[in-house]
Design a protein around this motif. Structure first.
Motif, PDB file in Angstrom:
ATOM      1  N   TYR A 122      84.001 -13.825  36.222  1.00  0.00           N
ATOM      2  CA  TYR A 122      82.956 -12.929  36.711  1.00  0.00           C
ATOM      3  C   TYR A 122      81.648 -13.702  36.767  1.00  0.00           C
ATOM      4  CZ  TYR A 122      79.222  -9.504  36.769  1.00  0.00           C
ATOM      5  OH  TYR A 122      78.087  -8.816  37.089  1.00  0.00           O
ATOM      6  N   ASN A 150      77.427 -13.370  38.086  1.00  0.00           N
ATOM      7  CA  ASN A 150      76.349 -12.534  38.620  1.00  0.00           C
ATOM      8  C   ASN A 150      75.092 -13.337  38.938  1.00  0.00           C
ATOM      9  OD1 ASN A 150      75.393 -13.094  36.077  1.00  0.00           O
ATOM     10  ND2 ASN A 150      75.233 -10.969  35.404  1.00  0.00           N
ATOM     11  N   GLN A 193      82.623 -11.275  41.942  1.00  0.00           N
ATOM     12  CA  GLN A 193      81.262 -11.745  42.158  1.00  0.00           C
ATOM     13  C   GLN A 193      80.343 -10.559  42.398  1.00  0.00           C
ATOM     14  OE1 GLN A 193      81.619 -16.017  42.066  1.00  0.00           O
ATOM     15  NE2 GLN A 193      79.766 -14.821  42.475  1.00  0.00           N
ATOM     16  N   CYS A 194      79.197 -10.566  41.738  1.00  0.00           N
ATOM     17  CA  CYS A 194      78.174  -9.573  42.026  1.00  0.00           C
ATOM     18  C   CYS A 194      77.659  -9.791  43.449  1.00  0.00           C
ATOM     19  CB  CYS A 194      77.032  -9.696  41.021  1.00  0.00           C
ATOM     20  SG  CYS A 194      75.690  -8.517  41.292  1.00  0.00           S
ATOM     21  N   ASN A 215      78.195  -1.093  35.993  1.00  0.00           N
ATOM     22  CA  ASN A 215      78.442  -2.530  36.049  1.00  0.00           C
ATOM     23  C   ASN A 215      78.604  -3.018  34.614  1.00  0.00           C
ATOM     24  OD1 ASN A 215      78.273  -5.339  36.083  1.00  0.00           O
ATOM     25  ND2 ASN A 215      76.773  -5.396  37.728  1.00  0.00           N
ATOM     26  N   THR A 245      76.656  -6.792  32.953  1.00  0.00           N
ATOM     27  CA  THR A 245      75.219  -7.075  32.871  1.00  0.00           C
ATOM     28  C   THR A 245      74.865  -8.068  31.767  1.00  0.00           C
ATOM     29  OG1 THR A 245      74.954  -5.083  31.517  1.00  0.00           O
ATOM     30  CG2 THR A 245      74.511  -4.876  33.881  1.00  0.00           C
ATOM     31  N   SER A 261      77.618 -13.910  33.073  1.00  0.00           N
ATOM     32  CA  SER A 261      78.860 -14.451  33.607  1.00  0.00           C
ATOM     33  C   SER A 261      79.773 -14.967  32.503  1.00  0.00           C
ATOM     34  CB  SER A 261      78.544 -15.602  34.578  1.00  0.00           C
ATOM     35  OG  SER A 261      77.676 -15.172  35.607  1.00  0.00           O
TER      36      SER A 261
END
Length: 279
Positions: free
Chosen positions: A109, A111, A167-168, A210, A213, A216
């Motif tokens: 993940y 962001n 991916q954000c 989400n 927050t 990553s």
């Protein structure tokens, strides 16, 4: 060869280079050549040959190929190219690459930027060029080469390995390197996202929920059944092996996937963003 200076700060890299240096010197002396004669034969100066044999420079692949041919080593010197190239990279990159190579599943993940395994060369270089304090040009090239070298594991033929990326949306819209660099980067994401061993998902900015927050992270599920996590923060990075912590991140990643668009919807979303860059 300036970007192959030997900054060997760890034992593993030092051991590899001592072995390579010893073999090069033994082969040269066995052929009865001085450093000057050997340098002339392979097309390099005496100073560079001396720097390599003193462990001050890491020999490039073409140096080792030429040495192998001139010294009649029958491939024994050229065979060291892969090990030599590996120690060029920082230790944390080598450690991460080993973990990724041993993983049967990699989940990530992000962001802040596009994940390193998905990055184009220009996008990667743009990221390192804006770091502050600034990297030298040689350091930038070293970091770029190290990151791109890890991408070979994405090849579906490289092993039974599956990938999941979330991916954000912000990472797809942040124009790192400028519009053209970002266009090529989005095209690269589409290419990788269509591979049969890759699931790529976008977490839209308009989602009320989400779970990422905190930042990553990535999860690597290894061949022995263990799960390790990797988190990176300013000035530090950490490999997490404690099952209590990796379980938390595993649960969090599952929630993030549920909050994100499906892989099919995500590829359509990227195509939409890519179309917007044309205007």
């Amino acid at each position: 060869m300036s970007d192959w200076d030997a900054g060997l700060e760890d034992a593993e890299a030092g051991a590899v280079m001592r072995t390579v240096v010893r073999q090069l010197k033994l082969w040269r002396e066995g052929a009865g050549l001085t450093q000057a004669q050997f340098g002339a034969a392979i097309g390099y100066g005496e100073d560079l040959v001396s720097a390599v044999e003193r462990g001050r420079r890491i020999p490039r692949p073409e140096y080792l190929d030429a040495a192998d041919e001139v010294l009649g080593a029958g491939g024994r010197i050229a065979a060291m190219k892969r090990d030599v190239a590996e120690v060029r990279y920082p230790k944390k990159v080598r450690d991460l690459k080993k973990l990724e190579a041993d993983a049967i599943e990699l989940c990530a993940y992000n962001n802040s930027v596009i994940h390193g395994l998905l990055q184009t060369e220009d996008y990667t270089r743009a990221i390192f060029n804006v770091r502050r304090p600034a990297f030298t040009e040689e350091e930038v090239e070293q970091q770029v080469a190290a990151r791109l070298a890890r991408q070979e594991i994405l090849d579906p033929g490289a092993g039974r390995r599956v990938f999941s990326f979330v991916q954000c949306e912000s990472t797809l819209r942040r124009p790192i390197g400028g519009r053209m660099v970002m266009r090529r980067q989005l095209e690269r994401v589409l290419e990788v996202g269509r591979l049969r061993n890759v699931d790529f998902q976008v977490l839209p900015l308009d989602r009320e929920e989400n779970s990422g927050t905190d930042g990553s992270f990535r999860l690597l599920k290894l061949t022995d059944g263990a799960t390790v996590a990797f988190s990176e923060a300013p000035l530090s990075s950490r490999v997490i092996t404690n099952p209590k912590e990796t379980t938390v991140l595993d649960i969090r990643y599952g929630v993030l996937r549920a909050q994100a668009l499906s892989p099919r919807e995500s590829l359509a979303f990227i195509e939409k963003v890519l179309g917007e860059t044309e205007t």
